[in-house]
Design a protein around this motif. Sequence first.
Motif, PDB file in Angstrom:
ATOM      1  N   GLY A   1       0.906  -1.130   0.020  1.00  0.00           N
ATOM      2  CA  GLY A   1       0.183  -0.079   0.114  1.00  0.00           C
ATOM      3  C   GLY A   1       0.561   1.086   0.087  1.00  0.00           C
ATOM      4  O   GLY A   1       0.401   2.196   0.194  1.00  0.00           O
ATOM      5  N   GLN A   2       2.162   1.114  -0.143  1.00  0.00           N
ATOM      6  CA  GLN A   2       2.944   2.175  -0.104  1.00  0.00           C
ATOM      7  C   GLN A   2       3.755   2.339  -1.469  1.00  0.00           C
ATOM      8  O   GLN A   2       4.512   3.593  -1.675  1.00  0.00           O
ATOM      9  N   ARG A   3       3.512   1.411  -2.344  1.00  0.00           N
ATOM     10  CA  ARG A   3       4.294   1.577  -3.780  1.00  0.00           C
ATOM     11  C   ARG A   3       3.374   2.496  -4.591  1.00  0.00           C
ATOM     12  O   ARG A   3       2.117   2.321  -4.541  1.00  0.00           O
ATOM     13  N   LYS A   4       3.861   3.048  -5.652  1.00  0.00           N
ATOM     14  CA  LYS A   4       3.012   3.740  -6.536  1.00  0.00           C
ATOM     15  C   LYS A   4       3.375   3.123  -8.061  1.00  0.00           C
ATOM     16  O   LYS A   4       4.360   2.668  -8.270  1.00  0.00           O
ATOM     17  N   ASP A   5       2.225   3.008  -8.751  1.00  0.00           N
ATOM     18  CA  ASP A   5       2.238   2.518 -10.257  1.00  0.00           C
ATOM     19  C   ASP A   5       2.920   3.546 -11.213  1.00  0.00           C
ATOM     20  O   ASP A   5       3.606   4.670 -10.704  1.00  0.00           O
ATOM     21  N   GLY A   6       2.878   3.308 -12.342  1.00  0.00           N
ATOM     22  CA  GLY A   6       3.753   4.097 -13.388  1.00  0.00           C
ATOM     23  C   GLY A   6       3.219   5.479 -13.545  1.00  0.00           C
ATOM     24  O   GLY A   6       3.869   6.271 -14.103  1.00  0.00           O
ATOM     25  N   GLU A   7       1.911   5.806 -13.203  1.00  0.00           N
ATOM     26  CA  GLU A   7       1.265   6.802 -13.224  1.00  0.00           C
ATOM     27  C   GLU A   7       1.338   7.516 -11.925  1.00  0.00           C
ATOM     28  O   GLU A   7       0.643   8.535 -11.908  1.00  0.00           O
TER      29      GLU A   7
END
Length: 104
Positions: free
Chosen positions: A30-36
């Motif tokens: 829940g702390q990671r961000k996707d490519g956008e």
Amino acid sequence: MATRPMRIRAVQKDGVTEVKALMSHIMETGQRKDGEGNIVPAHYIDLVEAKWNDQTVLSAQWGPAVSRDPFLSFKFKGGEKGDKVAITWKDNKGESRTDTAEIR
């Protein structure tokens, strides 16, 4: 989500049963961000229980710090060849899975 069964091995030796399990789960923190740049929602196992002959031999609370496709190993006194060991996990989204193995 939980399409692959757990790989469980249970071996009894000298009155002690050793259980090893490989679970299939994404374990997203829940702390990671996707490519956008959007945060990927948390999705992780938060409860693991193991039973031998309907007797709980392990109960563990997990969180987002556990790695993807977690491996679990533990021992308990008792168990005979041919007995069943069942492992159940539940995640923070309400999904669950139970798989069993025969003690060798």
